[in-house]
Design a protein around this motif. Structure first.
Motif, PDB file in Angstrom:
ATOM      1  N   GLY A  12       0.803  -1.220   0.000  1.00 49.00           N
ATOM      2  CA  GLY A  12       0.000   0.000   0.000  1.00 49.00           C
ATOM      3  C   GLY A  12       0.836   1.269   0.000  1.00 49.00           C
ATOM      4  N   MET A  13       1.945   1.251   0.733  1.00 52.06           N
ATOM      5  CA  MET A  13       2.777   2.451   0.852  1.00 52.06           C
ATOM      6  C   MET A  13       3.677   2.668  -0.351  1.00 52.06           C
ATOM      7  SD  MET A  13       2.239   4.069   3.772  1.00 52.06           S
ATOM      8  CE  MET A  13       3.736   4.976   4.053  1.00 52.06           C
ATOM      9  N   TYR A  14       4.288   1.603  -0.839  1.00 52.22           N
ATOM     10  CA  TYR A  14       5.325   1.731  -1.863  1.00 52.22           C
ATOM     11  C   TYR A  14       5.028   0.977  -3.154  1.00 52.22           C
ATOM     12  CZ  TYR A  14       7.668   3.065   2.441  1.00 52.22           C
ATOM     13  OH  TYR A  14       7.974   3.653   3.637  1.00 52.22           O
ATOM     14  N   GLY A  15       3.959   0.222  -3.185  1.00 55.12           N
ATOM     15  CA  GLY A  15       3.643  -0.571  -4.363  1.00 55.12           C
ATOM     16  C   GLY A  15       4.591  -1.743  -4.560  1.00 55.12           C
ATOM     17  N   VAL A  16       5.107  -2.293  -3.461  1.00 50.89           N
ATOM     18  CA  VAL A  16       6.082  -3.381  -3.510  1.00 50.89           C
ATOM     19  C   VAL A  16       5.455  -4.637  -2.920  1.00 50.89           C
ATOM     20  CG1 VAL A  16       8.324  -4.159  -2.659  1.00 50.89           C
ATOM     21  CG2 VAL A  16       7.996  -1.761  -3.254  1.00 50.89           C
ATOM     22  N   GLU A  17       5.576  -5.732  -3.625  1.00 52.55           N
ATOM     23  CA  GLU A  17       5.105  -7.013  -3.119  1.00 52.55           C
ATOM     24  C   GLU A  17       6.212  -7.658  -2.279  1.00 52.55           C
ATOM     25  OE1 GLU A  17       2.091  -8.490  -3.426  1.00 52.55           O
ATOM     26  OE2 GLU A  17       1.400  -6.654  -4.417  1.00 52.55           O
ATOM     27  N   VAL A  18       5.843  -8.180  -1.128  1.00 55.81           N
ATOM     28  CA  VAL A  18       6.794  -8.836  -0.228  1.00 55.81           C
ATOM     29  C   VAL A  18       6.384 -10.289  -0.089  1.00 55.81           C
ATOM     30  CG1 VAL A  18       7.771  -8.810   2.087  1.00 55.81           C
ATOM     31  CG2 VAL A  18       7.139  -6.662   0.995  1.00 55.81           C
ATOM     32  N   SER A  19       7.347 -11.197  -0.188  1.00 56.05           N
ATOM     33  CA  SER A  19       7.039 -12.624  -0.115  1.00 56.05           C
ATOM     34  C   SER A  19       6.695 -13.021   1.321  1.00 56.05           C
ATOM     35  CB  SER A  19       8.228 -13.451  -0.607  1.00 56.05           C
ATOM     36  OG  SER A  19       9.282 -13.391   0.328  1.00 56.05           O
TER      37      SER A  19
END
Length: 63
Positions: A12-19
């Motif tokens: 939500g904050m950075y548009g980064v997916e985290v595994s």
């Protein structure tokens, strides 16, 4: 906070997916550090006496 909540924050904050694996390893590391911090011996506490401040307050109120 749930693992899903932890994963959705960077998305939500950075548009980064985290595994899920990275989320789990990060949470384990933080939990380990938190446990170590909570179980450390407390530092000695010494009271500080502020007589000069009290004296100045009494003199300021004197007639």
């Amino acid at each position: 906070m749930s693992a899903h909540g932890i994963r959705s924050h960077p998305a939500g904050m950075y548009g980064v997916e985290v595994s899920p694996d990275l989320t789990s390893r990060a949470a384990d590391a933080v939990t380990h550090e938190l446990d170590a911090s909570q179980n450390r011996p407390l530092d000695a506490v010494r009271p500080v006496i502020r007589k000069a401040t009290t004296w100045m307050t009494v003199l300021a109120r004197a007639p």
